[in-house]
Design a protein around this motif. Structure first.
Motif, PDB file in Angstrom:
ATOM      1  N   PHE A  58      -3.979  11.024   8.666  1.00 38.13           N
ATOM      2  CA  PHE A  58      -4.120   9.577   8.653  1.00 38.13           C
ATOM      3  C   PHE A  58      -2.730   9.037   8.425  1.00 38.13           C
ATOM      4  O   PHE A  58      -2.050   9.443   7.485  1.00 38.13           O
ATOM      5  CB  PHE A  58      -5.083   9.158   7.526  1.00 38.13           C
ATOM      6  N   GLY A  59      -2.283   8.157   9.289  1.00 36.86           N
ATOM      7  CA  GLY A  59      -0.906   7.689   9.240  1.00 36.86           C
ATOM      8  C   GLY A  59      -0.622   6.701   8.133  1.00 36.86           C
ATOM      9  O   GLY A  59      -1.510   6.009   7.649  1.00 36.86           O
ATOM     10  N   PRO A  60       0.641   6.620   7.724  1.00 35.21           N
ATOM     11  CA  PRO A  60       1.046   5.630   6.739  1.00 35.21           C
ATOM     12  C   PRO A  60       0.946   4.227   7.326  1.00 35.21           C
ATOM     13  O   PRO A  60       1.132   4.045   8.529  1.00 35.21           O
ATOM     14  CB  PRO A  60       2.496   5.996   6.432  1.00 35.21           C
ATOM     15  N   VAL A  61       0.636   3.241   6.502  1.00 38.65           N
ATOM     16  CA  VAL A  61       0.490   1.868   6.985  1.00 38.65           C
ATOM     17  C   VAL A  61       1.646   0.973   6.554  1.00 38.65           C
ATOM     18  O   VAL A  61       1.616  -0.222   6.753  1.00 38.65           O
ATOM     19  CB  VAL A  61      -0.859   1.251   6.535  1.00 38.65           C
ATOM     20  N   GLY A  62       2.651   1.558   5.963  1.00 35.04           N
ATOM     21  CA  GLY A  62       3.817   0.796   5.523  1.00 35.04           C
ATOM     22  C   GLY A  62       5.012   1.714   5.354  1.00 35.04           C
ATOM     23  O   GLY A  62       4.892   2.946   5.355  1.00 35.04           O
ATOM     24  N   GLU A  63       6.165   1.093   5.207  1.00 35.44           N
ATOM     25  CA  GLU A  63       7.421   1.832   5.114  1.00 35.44           C
ATOM     26  C   GLU A  63       7.450   2.820   3.952  1.00 35.44           C
ATOM     27  O   GLU A  63       7.991   3.913   4.054  1.00 35.44           O
ATOM     28  CB  GLU A  63       8.570   0.824   4.974  1.00 35.44           C
ATOM     29  N   ASN A  64       6.863   2.433   2.806  1.00 36.65           N
ATOM     30  CA  ASN A  64       6.892   3.286   1.616  1.00 36.65           C
ATOM     31  C   ASN A  64       5.555   3.970   1.354  1.00 36.65           C
ATOM     32  O   ASN A  64       5.276   4.390   0.251  1.00 36.65           O
ATOM     33  CB  ASN A  64       7.287   2.454   0.390  1.00 36.65           C
ATOM     34  N   CYS A  65       4.746   4.065   2.375  1.00 35.54           N
ATOM     35  CA  CYS A  65       3.382   4.581   2.240  1.00 35.54           C
ATOM     36  C   CYS A  65       3.292   6.057   2.626  1.00 35.54           C
ATOM     37  O   CYS A  65       4.060   6.536   3.449  1.00 35.54           O
ATOM     38  CB  CYS A  65       2.461   3.755   3.145  1.00 35.54           C
ATOM     39  N   VAL A  96      -0.398  15.347   4.899  1.00 35.40           N
ATOM     40  CA  VAL A  96       0.306  14.158   4.430  1.00 35.40           C
ATOM     41  C   VAL A  96       1.337  13.749   5.470  1.00 35.40           C
ATOM     42  O   VAL A  96       2.050  14.593   6.014  1.00 35.40           O
ATOM     43  CB  VAL A  96       1.011  14.435   3.077  1.00 35.40           C
ATOM     44  N   SER A  97       1.411  12.446   5.752  1.00 34.06           N
ATOM     45  CA  SER A  97       2.432  11.941   6.662  1.00 34.06           C
ATOM     46  C   SER A  97       3.114  10.741   6.015  1.00 34.06           C
ATOM     47  O   SER A  97       2.533  10.056   5.177  1.00 34.06           O
ATOM     48  CB  SER A  97       1.812  11.547   8.008  1.00 34.06           C
ATOM     49  N   THR A  98       4.353  10.516   6.382  1.00 37.12           N
ATOM     50  CA  THR A  98       5.116   9.401   5.832  1.00 37.12           C
ATOM     51  C   THR A  98       6.267   9.055   6.765  1.00 37.12           C
ATOM     52  O   THR A  98       6.674   9.870   7.584  1.00 37.12           O
ATOM     53  CB  THR A  98       5.660   9.746   4.425  1.00 37.12           C
ATOM     54  N   TYR A  99       6.776   7.833   6.644  1.00 43.25           N
ATOM     55  CA  TYR A  99       7.969   7.441   7.387  1.00 43.25           C
ATOM     56  C   TYR A  99       9.230   7.884   6.649  1.00 43.25           C
ATOM     57  O   TYR A  99      10.307   7.859   7.196  1.00 43.25           O
ATOM     58  CB  TYR A  99       8.012   5.919   7.574  1.00 43.25           C
ATOM     59  N   GLN A 100       9.063   8.245   5.387  1.00 39.59           N
ATOM     60  CA  GLN A 100      10.209   8.643   4.577  1.00 39.59           C
ATOM     61  C   GLN A 100      10.739   9.989   5.055  1.00 39.59           C
ATOM     62  O   GLN A 100       9.993  10.840   5.509  1.00 39.59           O
ATOM     63  CB  GLN A 100       9.824   8.725   3.110  1.00 39.59           C
ATOM     64  N   LYS A 101      12.038  10.170   4.906  1.00 36.66           N
ATOM     65  CA  LYS A 101      12.655  11.422   5.332  1.00 36.66           C
ATOM     66  C   LYS A 101      12.606  12.471   4.233  1.00 36.66           C
ATOM     67  O   LYS A 101      12.862  13.635   4.460  1.00 36.66           O
ATOM     68  CB  LYS A 101      14.106  11.176   5.745  1.00 36.66           C
ATOM     69  N   ILE A 111       0.862  -1.184   0.000  1.00 37.62           N
ATOM     70  CA  ILE A 111       0.000   0.000   0.000  1.00 37.62           C
ATOM     71  C   ILE A 111       0.897   1.233   0.000  1.00 37.62           C
ATOM     72  O   ILE A 111       1.739   1.395   0.880  1.00 37.62           O
ATOM     73  CB  ILE A 111      -0.913  -0.004   1.235  1.00 37.62           C
ATOM     74  N   ILE A 112       0.722   2.097  -1.010  1.00 37.58           N
ATOM     75  CA  ILE A 112       1.559   3.292  -1.077  1.00 37.58           C
ATOM     76  C   ILE A 112       0.776   4.564  -0.738  1.00 37.58           C
ATOM     77  O   ILE A 112       1.359   5.613  -0.547  1.00 37.58           O
ATOM     78  CB  ILE A 112       2.232   3.443  -2.458  1.00 37.58           C
ATOM     79  N   LEU A 113      -0.552   4.453  -0.663  1.00 37.81           N
ATOM     80  CA  LEU A 113      -1.375   5.603  -0.330  1.00 37.81           C
ATOM     81  C   LEU A 113      -2.507   5.152   0.583  1.00 37.81           C
ATOM     82  O   LEU A 113      -3.302   4.292   0.224  1.00 37.81           O
ATOM     83  CB  LEU A 113      -1.947   6.223  -1.613  1.00 37.81           C
ATOM     84  N   SER A 114      -2.541   5.694   1.773  1.00 37.41           N
ATOM     85  CA  SER A 114      -3.559   5.346   2.756  1.00 37.41           C
ATOM     86  C   SER A 114      -4.293   6.628   3.140  1.00 37.41           C
ATOM     87  O   SER A 114      -3.672   7.574   3.620  1.00 37.41           O
ATOM     88  CB  SER A 114      -2.875   4.717   3.973  1.00 37.41           C
ATOM     89  N   THR A 115      -5.605   6.661   2.888  1.00 38.47           N
ATOM     90  CA  THR A 115      -6.340   7.910   3.082  1.00 38.47           C
ATOM     91  C   THR A 115      -7.526   7.740   4.019  1.00 38.47           C
ATOM     92  O   THR A 115      -8.035   6.642   4.203  1.00 38.47           O
ATOM     93  CB  THR A 115      -6.881   8.437   1.742  1.00 38.47           C
ATOM     94  N   SER A 116      -7.954   8.853   4.580  1.00 40.89           N
ATOM     95  CA  SER A 116      -9.158   8.867   5.392  1.00 40.89           C
ATOM     96  C   SER A 116      -9.752  10.264   5.394  1.00 40.89           C
ATOM     97  O   SER A 116      -9.027  11.255   5.446  1.00 40.89           O
ATOM     98  CB  SER A 116      -8.844   8.444   6.828  1.00 40.89           C
ATOM     99  N   THR A 117     -11.076  10.311   5.335  1.00 34.11           N
ATOM    100  CA  THR A 117     -11.771  11.582   5.445  1.00 34.11           C
ATOM    101  C   THR A 117     -11.884  11.938   6.919  1.00 34.11           C
ATOM    102  O   THR A 117     -12.317  11.124   7.724  1.00 34.11           O
ATOM    103  CB  THR A 117     -13.187  11.478   4.849  1.00 34.11           C
ATOM    104  N   ILE A 161      -2.735  10.143   4.163  1.00 31.92           N
ATOM    105  CA  ILE A 161      -3.349  11.439   3.891  1.00 31.92           C
ATOM    106  C   ILE A 161      -4.685  11.533   4.612  1.00 31.92           C
ATOM    107  O   ILE A 161      -5.567  10.702   4.421  1.00 31.92           O
ATOM    108  CB  ILE A 161      -3.568  11.657   2.372  1.00 31.92           C
ATOM    109  N   GLY A 162      -4.802  12.540   5.455  1.00 27.22           N
ATOM    110  CA  GLY A 162      -6.075  12.867   6.078  1.00 27.22           C
ATOM    111  C   GLY A 162      -6.610  14.108   5.389  1.00 27.22           C
ATOM    112  O   GLY A 162      -5.872  15.073   5.197  1.00 27.22           O
ATOM    113  N   TYR A 163      -7.866  14.079   4.978  1.00 24.88           N
ATOM    114  CA  TYR A 163      -8.404  15.231   4.262  1.00 24.88           C
ATOM    115  C   TYR A 163      -9.835  15.496   4.705  1.00 24.88           C
ATOM    116  O   TYR A 163     -10.497  14.645   5.281  1.00 24.88           O
ATOM    117  CB  TYR A 163      -8.356  15.005   2.745  1.00 24.88           C
ATOM    118  N   GLY A 164     -10.282  16.698   4.442  1.00 26.04           N
ATOM    119  CA  GLY A 164     -11.644  17.070   4.787  1.00 26.04           C
ATOM    120  C   GLY A 164     -11.925  18.499   4.381  1.00 26.04           C
ATOM    121  O   GLY A 164     -11.070  19.181   3.817  1.00 26.04           O
TER     122      GLY A 164
END
Length: 123
Positions: free
Chosen positions: A88-95, A113-118, A71-77, A98-101
């Motif tokens: 909304f937090g990433p669910v994988g290392e390369n994910c 947008v949030s990610t574990y990537q630097k 999963i590279i994109l995990s979203t939630s309204t 995105i929380g939006y509203g």
């Protein structure tokens, strides 16, 4: 994503791309809620087999399954007046998570947008 990454894309192009993505996301969500999310079925089978101590079947060891499962994109309204600035937090290392509203008069769109990537260059 290409339209949003292109600084010369117009607001109209971005809105059209966003609305298309939302329609597709909504359709996939509805299918999953109706039991048609094949990836969720396979995930459940793999999880239950692992929990029951069964060895993984060949499908779950195949590179294609691994690629399809990433999963590279995990979203939630997040459309609740109590949630301002959440994400909304990433669910994988390369994910990317995105929380939006929308909020306020005129319904402004907000996204975080949030990610574990630097480095967000790939986003």
């Amino acid at each position: 994503c290409q339209i949003f990454a292109n600084p010369s894309s117009s607001l109209t192009e971005r809105e059209r791309a966003f609305r298309t993505a939302v329609k597709k996301h909504s359709a996939l969500t509805k299918q999953a809620l109706m039991g048609r999310g094949w990836d969720r079925h396979l995930f459940a089978l793999r999880t239950e087999a692992k929990r029951g101590g069964f060895p993984p079947i060949a499908l779950f060891q195949d590179k294609s399954y691994s690629v399809l499962s990433e999963i590279i994109l995990s979203t939630s309204t997040l459309n609740n007046p109590s949630i301002v600035g959440g994400t909304f937090g990433p669910v994988g290392e390369n994910c990317f998570g995105i929380g939006y509203g929308t909020w306020g008069p005129g319904e402004h769109l907000r996204a975080t947008v949030s990610t574990y990537q630097k480095d967000s260059t790939g986003f």
